[in-house]
Every structure is written in C-alpha cells, then in structure tokens.
Design an enzyme around this catalytic site. Structure first.
Site, PDB file in Angstrom:
ATOM      1  N   GLN A 179     -11.932  61.407  74.677  1.00  0.00           N
ATOM      2  CA  GLN A 179     -12.686  61.395  73.423  1.00  0.00           C
ATOM      3  C   GLN A 179     -13.373  60.040  73.274  1.00  0.00           C
ATOM      4  O   GLN A 179     -12.753  58.992  73.520  1.00  0.00           O
ATOM      5  CB  GLN A 179     -11.767  61.644  72.228  1.00  0.00           C
ATOM      6  CG  GLN A 179     -11.086  63.002  72.227  1.00  0.00           C
ATOM      7  CD  GLN A 179      -9.765  63.017  72.966  1.00  0.00           C
ATOM      8  OE1 GLN A 179      -9.465  62.128  73.769  1.00  0.00           O
ATOM      9  NE2 GLN A 179      -8.949  64.024  72.714  1.00  0.00           N
ATOM     10  N   GLN A 201     -17.910  63.954  74.167  1.00  0.00           N
ATOM     11  CA  GLN A 201     -16.782  64.564  73.464  1.00  0.00           C
ATOM     12  C   GLN A 201     -16.454  63.764  72.210  1.00  0.00           C
ATOM     13  O   GLN A 201     -16.221  62.562  72.267  1.00  0.00           O
ATOM     14  CB  GLN A 201     -15.557  64.628  74.378  1.00  0.00           C
ATOM     15  CG  GLN A 201     -14.364  65.340  73.756  1.00  0.00           C
ATOM     16  CD  GLN A 201     -13.227  65.555  74.738  1.00  0.00           C
ATOM     17  OE1 GLN A 201     -13.407  65.455  75.948  1.00  0.00           O
ATOM     18  NE2 GLN A 201     -12.053  65.863  74.226  1.00  0.00           N
ATOM     19  N   ASP A 202     -16.475  64.451  71.042  1.00  0.00           N
ATOM     20  CA  ASP A 202     -16.131  63.820  69.755  1.00  0.00           C
ATOM     21  C   ASP A 202     -17.113  62.706  69.384  1.00  0.00           C
ATOM     22  O   ASP A 202     -16.708  61.565  69.139  1.00  0.00           O
ATOM     23  CB  ASP A 202     -14.703  63.274  69.790  1.00  0.00           C
ATOM     24  CG  ASP A 202     -13.652  64.376  69.890  1.00  0.00           C
ATOM     25  OD1 ASP A 202     -14.050  65.546  70.063  1.00  0.00           O
ATOM     26  OD2 ASP A 202     -12.461  64.078  69.802  1.00  0.00           O
ATOM     27  N   ASP A 223     -16.776  69.447  70.263  1.00  0.00           N
ATOM     28  CA  ASP A 223     -16.368  68.971  68.936  1.00  0.00           C
ATOM     29  C   ASP A 223     -17.187  67.746  68.514  1.00  0.00           C
ATOM     30  O   ASP A 223     -16.635  66.766  68.002  1.00  0.00           O
ATOM     31  CB  ASP A 223     -14.877  68.610  68.917  1.00  0.00           C
ATOM     32  CG  ASP A 223     -14.000  69.768  69.370  1.00  0.00           C
ATOM     33  OD1 ASP A 223     -14.451  70.923  69.281  1.00  0.00           O
ATOM     34  OD2 ASP A 223     -12.872  69.523  69.824  1.00  0.00           O
ATOM     35  N   ARG A 279     -14.805  75.097  66.251  1.00  0.00           N
ATOM     36  CA  ARG A 279     -13.416  75.394  66.589  1.00  0.00           C
ATOM     37  C   ARG A 279     -12.582  75.066  65.355  1.00  0.00           C
ATOM     38  O   ARG A 279     -12.780  74.028  64.722  1.00  0.00           O
ATOM     39  CB  ARG A 279     -12.946  74.561  67.775  1.00  0.00           C
ATOM     40  CG  ARG A 279     -13.714  74.818  69.047  1.00  0.00           C
ATOM     41  CD  ARG A 279     -12.922  74.414  70.281  1.00  0.00           C
ATOM     42  NE  ARG A 279     -12.584  72.990  70.315  1.00  0.00           N
ATOM     43  CZ  ARG A 279     -11.689  72.467  71.151  1.00  0.00           C
ATOM     44  NH1 ARG A 279     -11.015  73.257  71.968  1.00  0.00           N
ATOM     45  NH2 ARG A 279     -11.461  71.174  71.156  1.00  0.00           N
TER      46      ARG A 279
END
Length: 317
Positions: A179, A201-202, A223, A279
C-alpha cells in the site's frame, strides 16, 4: 466506447435486518430500538451534517515556497509548515512555486486553517515513495497509515492546483505490504480543488472527516479511494491503471449509525483492466455514483463483498 450511467450504488443498511435470519426476537428489538434512535437523530438539527463549520478564509499570513532560493522564503513545504505556530488559529496561505518537491510532509492536529496553493497541478508536485512494509524511524513498519506522502491531521485544510504523488512502483496483484498512499486526510472540513492524486494501491486515504473534492484527478489500481470519510467528489476524473482486476473504492462504514460515505457526482471513470466500483471494506460500506460516465471497464458484478455475503445488499438503478 463510453457509457453514460446514472448509477446509484447504495451499499445499504439492510445487512443486519434480513427477515430470514435465525437471530432471536430480542436481538431484533434491540436493532429496531437503535434504528429508531438513529432516525430521531437524523431528523434533528443537532447531528454533524448540520454542524456549522468555523472556517476562516481571509489569510492573516502568506508564506512562499520555491525551488529558486531568491523566489521564496523556503525551499521545502515541510519547512514552511514547521515555521508556523504550534497552535495556529488564523488562515495561512502557503504559495508553492512550480517544481517537484521530493519530500514527505505532515501537518500536525493543532495547525488548522492552512491553505496550499500551487502553480498548477501539472507544475507543482509533491512526491515520495514509501510503502506500508517499509521501516519507519521508530523501528516499526510504516503501515498504510504511515506510508502517505502528504498527511493532514488538522481541520479546515485547503489545497489548490497541486499534485500529491506516491512514486512507489505498482505492485503485482495480491502483493502484501505494498500500500502506497499519496495523500491521507484525517481531519474534518477539508477541500481539494484542481488537485491530482497519483499512485497505485491505496492512493487517496479519505480517512475520517467531511471532505470536498472538486475538479480533481485520482489515479490508482486497487482501493485507490478508501477510508471512512463523509466526502463529496464533484466533477472529478477517476482513472484506473491495472492490467488485471482493480477496485475504485473501499469505504469503511462499520455501523448503521455512522453518517459516512463517498458520493461521486458528475464524475468520469476511465482506465484499463477490470474494475470494481467498490469493495465493501466495512459491513455497511456506502458509495454513491450519480450522473457519472464510465468506460467499459466496470465488472458486470459492480462491487465486491470482501468475502462477506452479509455485505451484498445494494440498490442499483
């Protein structure tokens, strides 16, 4: 081909109310009582949605950051922030000149009313490359929370025309500890106008508080907008960069009584790969898309329940 979708995805409150549940009747009485208390709270003028912000817009102080020594007081954004009083109670405008500022920046909780103004999102860039599995100065792993290039812990923050970037390489699907947050906002009443958030990611940790994003560009893979904020994204461009499966949001509303959720209005979703709109990170995750254009990259399923079938209640029109 781009489709115009009027899509309301409400990951709604019904998960705990299934009439086919085997729960004893007294549990339903408790749930009903809590629900009625929530209805009374939401119908009053005392809950947070009607709380008046005590914002201050007229600057009492202006500071300049510039890569050229003679053009500004400071060469780094963090040094400009460190020059402020520990407890700041007036609006401070920090003007950041064009250039790439390679630094990790954090604003402490007591420094409220800070405005950062760049020369343009394509010209003023703040970047770093931490990931969750890196070791911090304390000797512990940074974690997702600590991986942020830019972290805001104080209320009434405003950013205009700046790019916040995490340069960590895009990880392979399913990689652990990769992340890499570009920006984390962990305070109430913040606004971002004309900004870019770049990562994989993130990317954007919309952690807690009420936030407004206008004319922003947000790029990532999995995400890439996540957290438990109560946030409105208006006229924003959301861009996926993945060759496999990705997810646009991961909202963490854990309770029926929480007022949090992400709303996307007049936005557009583009990119590559196969993308879930969200999600369900929290049991009562709530995400709404209204009048949003989407490339044909959205999976027919629409969203993923995070392995918990109780999170599958939703309404789609």
């Amino acid at each position: 081909m781009v489709m115009k979708l009027i899509l309301f995805i409400l990951l709604l409150e019904a998960a705990s109310f299934s009439v086919s549940s085997s729960r004893p009747s007294h549990e339903f009485e408790v749930i009903e009582k809590e629900y009625l208390n929530w209805v009374r709270q939401m119908s009053s003028f005392k809950h947070s949605l009607f709380g008046k912000g005590k914002n201050k817009f007229k600057p009492c102080l202006i500071k300049r950051v510039n890569k050229k020594p003679k053009a500004g007081e400071f060469a780094s954004v963090q040094k400009a922030i460190n020059s402020l009083p520990v407890v700041n109670n007036c609006r401070v405008l920090i003007i950041i000149g064009a250039g790439t500022y390679r630094e990790k920046v954090e604003i402490p909780p007591t420094m409220a009313y800070i405005t950062l103004q760049g020369a343009g999102a394509g010209k003023t860039i703040i970047e770093w490359d931490d990931t969750a599995d890196k070791m911090g100065q304390s000797g512990h792993l940074l974690g997702t929370y600590g991986s942020a290039t830019f972290a805001i812990n104080s209320p009434y923050f405003i950013a205009k025309n700046i790019t916040f970037k995490n340069k960590a390489p895009s990880p392979p699907s399913g990689a652990l500890g990769k992340q890499a947050v570009a920006l984390r906002i962990s305070a109430d009443t913040a606004a971002f106008i004309g900004c870019k958030f770049i990562g994989a990611q993130d990317t954007l940790y919309d952690h807690i508080g009420r936030h407004y994003f206008k004319d922003c560009y947000i790029e990532g893979s999995v995400d890439f907008i996540f957290g438990n904020g109560l946030s409105l994204y208006r006229d924003c461009h959301l861009h996926a960069v993945t060759n496999g499966y990705g997810a646009l949001t991961a909202q963490k509303r854990e309770s029926l009584l929480e007022e949090t959720g992400f709303s996307f209005v007049n936005c557009k979703v583009t990119g590559s790969g196969a993308l879930y709109l969200g999600r369900a990170w929290g049991t009562f995750s709530r995400v709404v898309f209204v009048y949003t254009y989407m490339d044909k990259i959205i999976t027919p399923r629409g969203w993923y329940d995070w392995g918990d079938k109780n999170r599958e209640m939703y309404d789609s029109n």
